[in-house]
Design a protein around this motif. Sequence first.
Motif, PDB file in Angstrom:
ATOM      1  N   UNK A 186       2.118 -48.349  -0.201  1.00  0.00           N
ATOM      2  CA  UNK A 186       2.107 -48.555   1.248  1.00  0.00           C
ATOM      3  C   UNK A 186       3.545 -48.633   1.726  1.00  0.00           C
ATOM      4  N   UNK A 187       3.818 -48.063   2.889  1.00  0.00           N
ATOM      5  CA  UNK A 187       5.174 -48.045   3.444  1.00  0.00           C
ATOM      6  C   UNK A 187       5.236 -48.941   4.676  1.00  0.00           C
ATOM      7  N   UNK A 188       5.615 -50.204   4.498  1.00  0.00           N
ATOM      8  CA  UNK A 188       5.597 -51.144   5.622  1.00  0.00           C
ATOM      9  C   UNK A 188       6.579 -50.815   6.739  1.00  0.00           C
ATOM     10  N   UNK A 189       7.617 -50.030   6.422  1.00  0.00           N
ATOM     11  CA  UNK A 189       8.613 -49.704   7.441  1.00  0.00           C
ATOM     12  C   UNK A 189       8.253 -48.456   8.253  1.00  0.00           C
ATOM     13  N   UNK A 190       7.141 -47.839   7.920  1.00  0.00           N
ATOM     14  CA  UNK A 190       6.717 -46.625   8.636  1.00  0.00           C
ATOM     15  C   UNK A 190       5.566 -46.994   9.571  1.00  0.00           C
ATOM     16  N   UNK A 191       5.787 -46.923  10.894  1.00  0.00           N
ATOM     17  CA  UNK A 191       4.786 -47.370  11.868  1.00  0.00           C
ATOM     18  C   UNK A 191       3.711 -46.313  12.138  1.00  0.00           C
ATOM     19  N   UNK A 192       2.990 -45.935  11.079  1.00  0.00           N
ATOM     20  CA  UNK A 192       1.910 -44.959  11.199  1.00  0.00           C
ATOM     21  C   UNK A 192       0.677 -45.483  10.475  1.00  0.00           C
ATOM     22  N   UNK A 193      -0.522 -45.080  10.904  1.00  0.00           N
ATOM     23  CA  UNK A 193      -1.730 -45.431  10.147  1.00  0.00           C
ATOM     24  C   UNK A 193      -1.608 -44.886   8.728  1.00  0.00           C
ATOM     25  N   UNK A 194      -1.978 -45.714   7.748  1.00  0.00           N
ATOM     26  CA  UNK A 194      -1.815 -45.323   6.351  1.00  0.00           C
ATOM     27  C   UNK A 194      -3.055 -45.680   5.546  1.00  0.00           C
ATOM     28  N   UNK A 195      -3.360 -44.827   4.602  1.00  0.00           N
ATOM     29  CA  UNK A 195      -4.457 -45.084   3.671  1.00  0.00           C
ATOM     30  C   UNK A 195      -3.893 -44.964   2.267  1.00  0.00           C
TER      31      UNK A 195
ATOM     32  N   UNK B  18      13.048 -47.945  -4.311  1.00  0.00           N
ATOM     33  CA  UNK B  18      13.643 -46.605  -4.335  1.00  0.00           C
ATOM     34  C   UNK B  18      12.583 -45.537  -4.075  1.00  0.00           C
ATOM     35  N   UNK B  19      11.377 -45.771  -4.583  1.00  0.00           N
ATOM     36  CA  UNK B  19      10.268 -44.839  -4.343  1.00  0.00           C
ATOM     37  C   UNK B  19       9.906 -44.820  -2.869  1.00  0.00           C
ATOM     38  N   UNK B  20       9.803 -45.978  -2.257  1.00  0.00           N
ATOM     39  CA  UNK B  20       9.479 -46.047  -0.826  1.00  0.00           C
ATOM     40  C   UNK B  20      10.572 -45.393   0.011  1.00  0.00           C
ATOM     41  N   UNK B  21      11.819 -45.599  -0.391  1.00  0.00           N
ATOM     42  CA  UNK B  21      12.944 -44.977   0.304  1.00  0.00           C
ATOM     43  C   UNK B  21      12.849 -43.458   0.222  1.00  0.00           C
ATOM     44  N   UNK B  22      12.540 -42.942  -0.968  1.00  0.00           N
ATOM     45  CA  UNK B  22      12.407 -41.495  -1.141  1.00  0.00           C
ATOM     46  C   UNK B  22      11.269 -40.946  -0.278  1.00  0.00           C
ATOM     47  N   UNK B  23      10.176 -41.687  -0.189  1.00  0.00           N
ATOM     48  CA  UNK B  23       9.055 -41.245   0.642  1.00  0.00           C
ATOM     49  C   UNK B  23       9.428 -41.218   2.122  1.00  0.00           C
TER      50      UNK B  23
END
Length: 221
Positions: free
Chosen positions: A128-137, A103-108
């Motif tokens: 980490x948001x695996x469904x978001x295709x962007x560089x992440x730290x 739910x937290x990842x969905x909200x993000x």
Amino acid sequence: MPRLKKQTPTLVEEMALFEQGYSFIAGLDEAGRGCLAGPVVAGAVILPEREDTLELFDGVNDSKKLSPATRDRLYDHIMQHAVSVGVGIGSVDEIDTRNILQATKYAMQLALQQLKPTPQALLLDAIYLPKVPLPQRSIIKGDARSLSIAAASIIAKVTRDRIMVALHQEYPEYGFEQHKGYGTAAHLDALHRHGATPQHRRSFAPVRELFGLFASSENNN
């Protein structure tokens, strides 16, 4: 013995991404993961790439370290001076159906969708948001280290607190205005006296166990 200098967020992580060629960097954080009631709320903030950004957002810090009045003031300042701000909400049904992390990842993800321009890279507080295709730290205690994440933590916290104050008007006997849905002694006492509202997370142990007690009582009658 010298006093330890208070840790304040910096732009070190943001600058590293700027140097890699990314222009729009979103910091993300959430509020309400550990509550027994109410939604989880995510904030996403893109700060301007300026020489005076640290000065412009002076005082922005991990929302947990700030007083309510300071958070409210900084919320207005961030809304006025950030490049873009987004808010996403994971409802109680979302939490109970999918679990609090999902739910937290969905909200993000919802918060990210509101940002314009679209961010090119993300800074997150220990997630980490695996469904978001962007560089992440993903940064441990990121809200205390990254100015963008700290700004997002304030947006998320103030938004969620205002939601809980509104819910207090609907359910005044639970004290949401005071504890904002966290499992304080007063909140647990209200749960035992009045039962759970539709805004309580039935998947969380204190609420789930309470429902178990009620179920046993009903079955014995």
